[in-house]
Design a protein around this motif. Sequence first.
Motif, PDB file in Angstrom:
ATOM      1  N   GLU A  71       0.764  -1.041  -0.288  1.00  0.00           N
ATOM      2  CA  GLU A  71      -0.025  -0.147   0.091  1.00  0.00           C
ATOM      3  C   GLU A  71       1.123   1.384  -0.315  1.00  0.00           C
ATOM      4  O   GLU A  71       2.173   1.015   0.088  1.00  0.00           O
ATOM      5  N   ASN A  72       0.480   2.312   0.041  1.00  0.00           N
ATOM      6  CA  ASN A  72       0.809   3.585  -0.044  1.00  0.00           C
ATOM      7  C   ASN A  72       1.222   4.130   1.214  1.00  0.00           C
ATOM      8  O   ASN A  72       0.070   4.120   2.497  1.00  0.00           O
ATOM      9  N   VAL A  73       2.418   4.103   1.523  1.00  0.00           N
ATOM     10  CA  VAL A  73       3.034   4.445   3.018  1.00  0.00           C
ATOM     11  C   VAL A  73       4.087   6.045   2.888  1.00  0.00           C
ATOM     12  O   VAL A  73       4.975   5.963   1.978  1.00  0.00           O
ATOM     13  N   ASP A  74       4.025   6.142   3.958  1.00  0.00           N
ATOM     14  CA  ASP A  74       4.770   7.239   4.238  1.00  0.00           C
ATOM     15  C   ASP A  74       6.380   7.183   4.543  1.00  0.00           C
ATOM     16  O   ASP A  74       6.917   6.850   5.997  1.00  0.00           O
ATOM     17  N   LEU A  75       7.193   7.205   3.805  1.00  0.00           N
ATOM     18  CA  LEU A  75       8.471   6.748   5.175  1.00  0.00           C
ATOM     19  C   LEU A  75       9.387   7.837   5.622  1.00  0.00           C
ATOM     20  O   LEU A  75       9.498   7.060   7.202  1.00  0.00           O
ATOM     21  N   LYS A  76       8.611   9.162   5.706  1.00  0.00           N
ATOM     22  CA  LYS A  76       8.941  10.187   6.810  1.00  0.00           C
ATOM     23  C   LYS A  76       7.837   9.737   8.414  1.00  0.00           C
ATOM     24  O   LYS A  76       9.026   9.082   9.689  1.00  0.00           O
ATOM     25  N   ASP A  77       6.871   8.942   8.156  1.00  0.00           N
ATOM     26  CA  ASP A  77       6.160   8.211   9.438  1.00  0.00           C
ATOM     27  C   ASP A  77       6.961   6.902  10.055  1.00  0.00           C
ATOM     28  O   ASP A  77       6.913   7.533  11.209  1.00  0.00           O
ATOM     29  N   ILE A  78       6.844   6.415   8.754  1.00  0.00           N
ATOM     30  CA  ILE A  78       7.910   5.437   9.391  1.00  0.00           C
ATOM     31  C   ILE A  78       9.289   5.198  10.011  1.00  0.00           C
ATOM     32  O   ILE A  78       9.242   5.076  11.357  1.00  0.00           O
ATOM     33  N   ALA A  79       9.983   5.769   9.785  1.00  0.00           N
ATOM     34  CA  ALA A  79      11.438   6.659  10.131  1.00  0.00           C
ATOM     35  C   ALA A  79      11.240   7.194  11.559  1.00  0.00           C
ATOM     36  O   ALA A  79      11.980   7.121  12.317  1.00  0.00           O
ATOM     37  N   ILE A 106       5.981   6.042  -0.574  1.00  0.00           N
ATOM     38  CA  ILE A 106       6.485   4.619  -1.379  1.00  0.00           C
ATOM     39  C   ILE A 106       5.283   3.440  -1.507  1.00  0.00           C
ATOM     40  O   ILE A 106       4.238   3.734  -0.753  1.00  0.00           O
ATOM     41  N   PHE A 107       5.417   3.050  -2.375  1.00  0.00           N
ATOM     42  CA  PHE A 107       4.208   1.822  -2.456  1.00  0.00           C
ATOM     43  C   PHE A 107       4.866   0.457  -2.327  1.00  0.00           C
ATOM     44  O   PHE A 107       5.839   0.139  -2.381  1.00  0.00           O
ATOM     45  N   GLY A 108       4.595  -0.303  -0.736  1.00  0.00           N
ATOM     46  CA  GLY A 108       5.323  -1.571  -0.051  1.00  0.00           C
ATOM     47  C   GLY A 108       4.177  -2.312   1.082  1.00  0.00           C
ATOM     48  O   GLY A 108       3.592  -1.948   1.074  1.00  0.00           O
ATOM     49  N   GLU A 109       5.017  -3.146   1.243  1.00  0.00           N
ATOM     50  CA  GLU A 109       4.696  -3.499   2.419  1.00  0.00           C
ATOM     51  C   GLU A 109       5.112  -3.095   3.849  1.00  0.00           C
ATOM     52  O   GLU A 109       6.317  -2.870   3.725  1.00  0.00           O
ATOM     53  N   GLU A 110       4.565  -2.226   4.830  1.00  0.00           N
ATOM     54  CA  GLU A 110       4.619  -1.144   5.573  1.00  0.00           C
ATOM     55  C   GLU A 110       5.464  -2.205   6.652  1.00  0.00           C
ATOM     56  O   GLU A 110       6.802  -1.127   6.962  1.00  0.00           O
ATOM     57  N   LEU A 214       9.627   6.205  -5.493  1.00  0.00           N
ATOM     58  CA  LEU A 214       8.349   6.393  -4.842  1.00  0.00           C
ATOM     59  C   LEU A 214       6.783   5.986  -4.902  1.00  0.00           C
ATOM     60  O   LEU A 214       7.026   5.351  -6.647  1.00  0.00           O
ATOM     61  N   THR A 215       6.093   6.395  -4.438  1.00  0.00           N
ATOM     62  CA  THR A 215       4.960   6.130  -5.450  1.00  0.00           C
ATOM     63  C   THR A 215       3.871   6.239  -6.592  1.00  0.00           C
ATOM     64  O   THR A 215       4.670   7.810  -7.130  1.00  0.00           O
ATOM     65  N   GLN A 216       3.802   5.568  -7.486  1.00  0.00           N
ATOM     66  CA  GLN A 216       3.707   6.050  -8.802  1.00  0.00           C
ATOM     67  C   GLN A 216       1.637   5.887  -8.920  1.00  0.00           C
ATOM     68  O   GLN A 216       1.529   5.268  -8.335  1.00  0.00           O
ATOM     69  N   PRO A 217       1.311   6.901  -9.899  1.00  0.00           N
ATOM     70  CA  PRO A 217       0.256   7.103 -10.483  1.00  0.00           C
ATOM     71  C   PRO A 217      -0.361   6.198 -10.669  1.00  0.00           C
ATOM     72  O   PRO A 217      -0.248   4.967 -11.162  1.00  0.00           O
ATOM     73  N   THR A 220      -2.641   1.479  -5.931  1.00  0.00           N
ATOM     74  CA  THR A 220      -2.823   1.283  -4.855  1.00  0.00           C
ATOM     75  C   THR A 220      -2.721   0.580  -3.657  1.00  0.00           C
ATOM     76  O   THR A 220      -2.415  -0.758  -4.368  1.00  0.00           O
ATOM     77  N   ILE A 221      -3.333  -0.444  -2.791  1.00  0.00           N
ATOM     78  CA  ILE A 221      -3.207  -1.724  -2.187  1.00  0.00           C
ATOM     79  C   ILE A 221      -3.785  -2.805  -2.970  1.00  0.00           C
ATOM     80  O   ILE A 221      -4.390  -3.042  -3.444  1.00  0.00           O
ATOM     81  N   VAL A 222      -2.815  -3.998  -2.559  1.00  0.00           N
ATOM     82  CA  VAL A 222      -2.329  -5.215  -3.164  1.00  0.00           C
ATOM     83  C   VAL A 222      -3.000  -6.049  -2.664  1.00  0.00           C
ATOM     84  O   VAL A 222      -1.507  -6.154  -1.636  1.00  0.00           O
ATOM     85  N   GLU A 223      -3.174  -6.506  -2.520  1.00  0.00           N
ATOM     86  CA  GLU A 223      -3.058  -8.011  -1.385  1.00  0.00           C
ATOM     87  C   GLU A 223      -2.815  -9.359  -2.235  1.00  0.00           C
ATOM     88  O   GLU A 223      -3.583  -9.813  -3.401  1.00  0.00           O
ATOM     89  N   GLN A 224      -1.829 -10.089  -1.450  1.00  0.00           N
ATOM     90  CA  GLN A 224      -1.310 -10.947  -2.428  1.00  0.00           C
ATOM     91  C   GLN A 224      -1.825 -12.738  -1.590  1.00  0.00           C
ATOM     92  O   GLN A 224      -1.429 -12.489  -0.225  1.00  0.00           O
TER      93      GLN A 224
END
Length: 225
Positions: A71-79, A106-110, A214-217, A220-224
């Motif tokens: 999903e879209n997550v903010d690297l700033k918030d995580i750090a 960014i787009f990834g697993e938090e 960076l997140t691209q347009p 969105t959330i992707v479940e696998q």
Amino acid sequence: FVSNASHELKTPLATMKLLSESILYEENPDPAEMRELFEDVNHEVDRMSNVITDLLRLVQFDEGQPLLHRENVDLKDIAERVVSRLKPLAENKGIALNFTGGSAMIFGEERQIEQAVVNLIENAVKYTDAGHVDAAVKQTGSEAQLIVKDTGIGIPRDKINHVFDRFFQASAENRGGTGIGLAIVKAFVDLHHGQVTAEANADGGATFTVSLPLTQPGETIVEQP
């Protein structure tokens, strides 16, 4: 891999056996001395637990465990969250742990991104005895960057290329590391199509830089499964 893993587990077990025997065969134990021995045992238990946890993470990665929840997550918030959590550890050593930066989506697993950030910052604190550790997040072109810079013992230049190898420890000092933490960082960053680099600072210490797309347009959330 099995040989190295066995060695990493055998060392704390051997230490705990020696400590336990010291306690067991002490006829007139001194309470203060016993407390110190039990604290050493507790430390070794924690170290072995960390080794096992890191090994399990590597096994999951080697088995091709996918990103479960991107999903879209903010690297700033995580750090920022990680820095806040690790500040007491730094303060206990008498060093400053600082954070600066702005939003970088960014787009990834938090969970995996957070684990990589924890490993990098915790590692910097562990190998810094005086001064400070500075973490920063910024956007550079199409990438989000996390930069962790410390004033610690540094990395010998001839070992820079091996710091992300499994079970490799650049320092001869035993500070409770498993030699797996940075390998996990690289594994998770690679999985997110990013890069992580290490460099020795000219004035001592080391700098680690993680670069992630960076997140691209349209992402969105992707479940696998």
